[in-house]
Scaffold this motif. Structure first.
Motif, PDB file in Angstrom:
ATOM      1  N   GLU A   5       0.791  -0.956  -0.051  1.00 33.86           N
ATOM      2  CA  GLU A   5       0.166  -0.061   0.049  1.00 33.86           C
ATOM      3  C   GLU A   5       0.978   1.151   0.068  1.00 33.86           C
ATOM      4  OE1 GLU A   5      -3.822   1.857   2.373  1.00 33.86           O
ATOM      5  OE2 GLU A   5      -2.278   0.621   3.258  1.00 33.86           O
ATOM      6  N   PHE A   6       0.719   2.070  -0.907  1.00 32.74           N
ATOM      7  CA  PHE A   6       1.688   3.113  -1.128  1.00 32.74           C
ATOM      8  C   PHE A   6       1.218   4.615  -1.545  1.00 32.74           C
ATOM      9  CE2 PHE A   6       1.254   1.065  -5.041  1.00 32.74           C
ATOM     10  CZ  PHE A   6       0.998   1.976  -6.032  1.00 32.74           C
ATOM     11  N   HIS A   7      -0.239   4.658  -1.793  1.00 31.99           N
ATOM     12  CA  HIS A   7      -0.700   5.805  -1.865  1.00 31.99           C
ATOM     13  C   HIS A   7      -2.288   5.977  -1.089  1.00 31.99           C
ATOM     14  CE1 HIS A   7      -1.654   9.939  -3.861  1.00 31.99           C
ATOM     15  NE2 HIS A   7      -2.641   9.262  -4.027  1.00 31.99           N
ATOM     16  N   TYR A   8      -2.434   6.873  -0.324  1.00 28.73           N
ATOM     17  CA  TYR A   8      -3.910   7.182   0.016  1.00 28.73           C
ATOM     18  C   TYR A   8      -3.937   8.500   0.469  1.00 28.73           C
ATOM     19  CZ  TYR A   8      -8.402   6.626   2.590  1.00 28.73           C
ATOM     20  OH  TYR A   8      -9.532   6.575   2.973  1.00 28.73           O
ATOM     21  N   GLN A   9      -4.553   9.252  -0.506  1.00 33.10           N
ATOM     22  CA  GLN A   9      -4.560  10.817  -0.512  1.00 33.10           C
ATOM     23  C   GLN A   9      -5.702  11.293  -1.332  1.00 33.10           C
ATOM     24  OE1 GLN A   9      -0.487  12.067  -1.816  1.00 33.10           O
ATOM     25  NE2 GLN A   9      -0.120  13.160   0.038  1.00 33.10           N
ATOM     26  N   ASP A  10      -6.424  12.369  -0.872  1.00 33.23           N
ATOM     27  CA  ASP A  10      -7.381  12.746  -1.608  1.00 33.23           C
ATOM     28  C   ASP A  10      -8.284  11.920  -2.098  1.00 33.23           C
ATOM     29  OD1 ASP A  10      -6.136  15.332  -1.283  1.00 33.23           O
ATOM     30  OD2 ASP A  10      -5.096  15.031  -2.883  1.00 33.23           O
ATOM     31  N   GLY A  11      -8.801  10.834  -1.423  1.00 32.99           N
ATOM     32  CA  GLY A  11      -9.889  10.076  -1.643  1.00 32.99           C
ATOM     33  C   GLY A  11      -9.421   8.787  -2.579  1.00 32.99           C
ATOM     34  N   LEU A  12      -8.133   8.968  -3.083  1.00 37.07           N
ATOM     35  CA  LEU A  12      -7.564   7.724  -3.984  1.00 37.07           C
ATOM     36  C   LEU A  12      -6.583   6.778  -3.283  1.00 37.07           C
ATOM     37  CD1 LEU A  12      -6.881   9.757  -7.409  1.00 37.07           C
ATOM     38  CD2 LEU A  12      -8.919   8.147  -6.669  1.00 37.07           C
ATOM     39  N   ARG A  13      -6.912   5.828  -3.130  1.00 33.42           N
ATOM     40  CA  ARG A  13      -6.181   4.723  -2.578  1.00 33.42           C
ATOM     41  C   ARG A  13      -5.558   3.469  -3.600  1.00 33.42           C
ATOM     42  NH1 ARG A  13      -7.080  -0.459   0.418  1.00 33.42           N
ATOM     43  NH2 ARG A  13      -5.252  -0.848   2.013  1.00 33.42           N
ATOM     44  N   VAL A  14      -4.393   3.465  -3.595  1.00 34.28           N
ATOM     45  CA  VAL A  14      -3.687   2.564  -4.648  1.00 34.28           C
ATOM     46  C   VAL A  14      -2.743   1.636  -3.828  1.00 34.28           C
ATOM     47  CG1 VAL A  14      -2.045   2.590  -6.685  1.00 34.28           C
ATOM     48  CG2 VAL A  14      -3.537   4.464  -6.226  1.00 34.28           C
ATOM     49  N   THR A  91     -13.664   7.018   0.853  1.00 35.72           N
ATOM     50  CA  THR A  91     -13.296   6.900   2.176  1.00 35.72           C
ATOM     51  C   THR A  91     -13.044   5.394   2.443  1.00 35.72           C
ATOM     52  OG1 THR A  91     -14.241   9.006   2.947  1.00 35.72           O
ATOM     53  CG2 THR A  91     -13.462   7.181   4.469  1.00 35.72           C
ATOM     54  N   PHE A  92     -11.799   4.818   2.688  1.00 33.23           N
ATOM     55  CA  PHE A  92     -11.637   3.369   2.710  1.00 33.23           C
ATOM     56  C   PHE A  92     -12.192   2.775   4.047  1.00 33.23           C
ATOM     57  CE2 PHE A  92      -8.901   0.033   4.413  1.00 33.23           C
ATOM     58  CZ  PHE A  92      -9.109  -0.894   3.486  1.00 33.23           C
ATOM     59  N   LEU A 132      -1.871  11.232 -11.144  1.00 32.79           N
ATOM     60  CA  LEU A 132      -1.438  10.387 -10.388  1.00 32.79           C
ATOM     61  C   LEU A 132      -0.460   9.268 -11.276  1.00 32.79           C
ATOM     62  CD1 LEU A 132      -1.225   9.804  -7.302  1.00 32.79           C
ATOM     63  CD2 LEU A 132      -3.096   8.098  -7.675  1.00 32.79           C
ATOM     64  N   ALA A 133      -0.837   8.841 -12.418  1.00 33.57           N
ATOM     65  CA  ALA A 133      -0.183   7.900 -13.228  1.00 33.57           C
ATOM     66  C   ALA A 133       1.007   8.853 -13.796  1.00 33.57           C
ATOM     67  CB  ALA A 133      -0.767   7.813 -14.559  1.00 33.57           C
ATOM     68  N   ASP A 134       0.936   9.890 -14.176  1.00 36.01           N
ATOM     69  CA  ASP A 134       2.194  11.085 -14.740  1.00 36.01           C
ATOM     70  C   ASP A 134       3.083  11.003 -13.495  1.00 36.01           C
ATOM     71  OD1 ASP A 134       0.982  11.310 -16.939  1.00 36.01           O
ATOM     72  OD2 ASP A 134       0.237  13.403 -16.610  1.00 36.01           O
ATOM     73  N   HIS A 135       2.577  11.256 -12.063  1.00 38.90           N
ATOM     74  CA  HIS A 135       3.416  11.397 -10.991  1.00 38.90           C
ATOM     75  C   HIS A 135       4.385  10.318 -10.824  1.00 38.90           C
ATOM     76  CE1 HIS A 135       4.926  12.269  -7.091  1.00 38.90           C
ATOM     77  NE2 HIS A 135       4.536  11.227  -6.772  1.00 38.90           N
ATOM     78  N   PHE A 136       3.442   8.916 -10.772  1.00 39.85           N
ATOM     79  CA  PHE A 136       4.179   7.637 -10.424  1.00 39.85           C
ATOM     80  C   PHE A 136       5.125   7.368 -11.706  1.00 39.85           C
ATOM     81  CE2 PHE A 136       0.581   6.559  -7.349  1.00 39.85           C
ATOM     82  CZ  PHE A 136       1.452   6.841  -6.230  1.00 39.85           C
ATOM     83  N   GLU A 137       4.889   7.894 -12.757  1.00 48.42           N
ATOM     84  CA  GLU A 137       5.970   7.478 -14.122  1.00 48.42           C
ATOM     85  C   GLU A 137       7.256   8.143 -13.825  1.00 48.42           C
ATOM     86  OE1 GLU A 137       5.225   6.891 -18.394  1.00 48.42           O
ATOM     87  OE2 GLU A 137       4.712   8.881 -18.100  1.00 48.42           O
TER      88      GLU A 137
END
Length: 175
Positions: A5-14, A91-92, A132-137
């Motif tokens: 689990e590496f991203h949970y911000q602004d209602g997006l959890r990846v 909200t998870f 988020l895809a751009d950021h993680f790229e």
């Protein structure tokens, strides 16, 4: 099974899951849907509420609308690892189902049906998912290797480009 689990911000959890042949426990969500992207191997999705087993192959997506009980299992031959990327919007919450042995028994030796409708509903978050895809790229998330990074970027781009920008039409029912 390995969960990253590496991203949970602004209602997006990846999260990213590397599956051996131990399954994610049966669970359900009250507030979020699980949107998964198979990046390696084959994922079997067990849905006790509808008594279905569905198979998701590489490059395919699947969404389990809340509050359906489900679990993700490595559907590839024993000894073959599988991987999926999970996206949740909102909200998870997670609720594990007790006494899962009884549920798992109903799926023993059950033939899986290949997913034909891989529609995911991304609400109004297309732009956020693309960013988020751009950021993680550009910046690899902590704990991911470069192959996993590429899988996460591919998954997010798939969700953004193929996801429908609306809430799930059936709310709490399997699609």
């Amino acid at each position: 099974m390995e969960m990253k689990e590496f991203h949970y911000q602004d209602g997006l959890r990846v999260s990213l899951f590397n599956l051996d042949h131990k399954a994610v426990p049966y669970h359900f969500h009250h507030a979020v849907s699980d949107m998964m992207y198979c990046s390696r191997g084959q994922i079997a999705v067990e849905l006790p509420d509808t008594n279905e087993v569905l198979t998701v192959g590489p490059g395919q997506t699947f969404q389990v609308p809340h509050p359906n009980k489900h679990r993700f299992v490595n559907g590839a031959p024993v000894g073959t690892a599988s991987r999926y990327v999970l996206l949740q919007i909102g909200t998870f919450d997670i609720n594990f189902v007790p006494v899962t042995e009884d549920i798992a028994g109903q799926f023993t030796d059950r033939a899986a049906t290949r997913v034909t409708d891989s529609t995911v509903y991304i609400e109004d978050r297309k732009s956020d998912i693309s960013k988020l895809a751009d950021h993680f790229e550009q910046e690899r998330p902590d704990g991911l290797d470069s192959e996993e990074q590429g899988d996460v970027v591919a998954a997010l781009r798939c969700f953004a480009s193929h996801g429908l920008e609306t809430a799930h039409p059936r709310g709490g029912h399997h699609s």
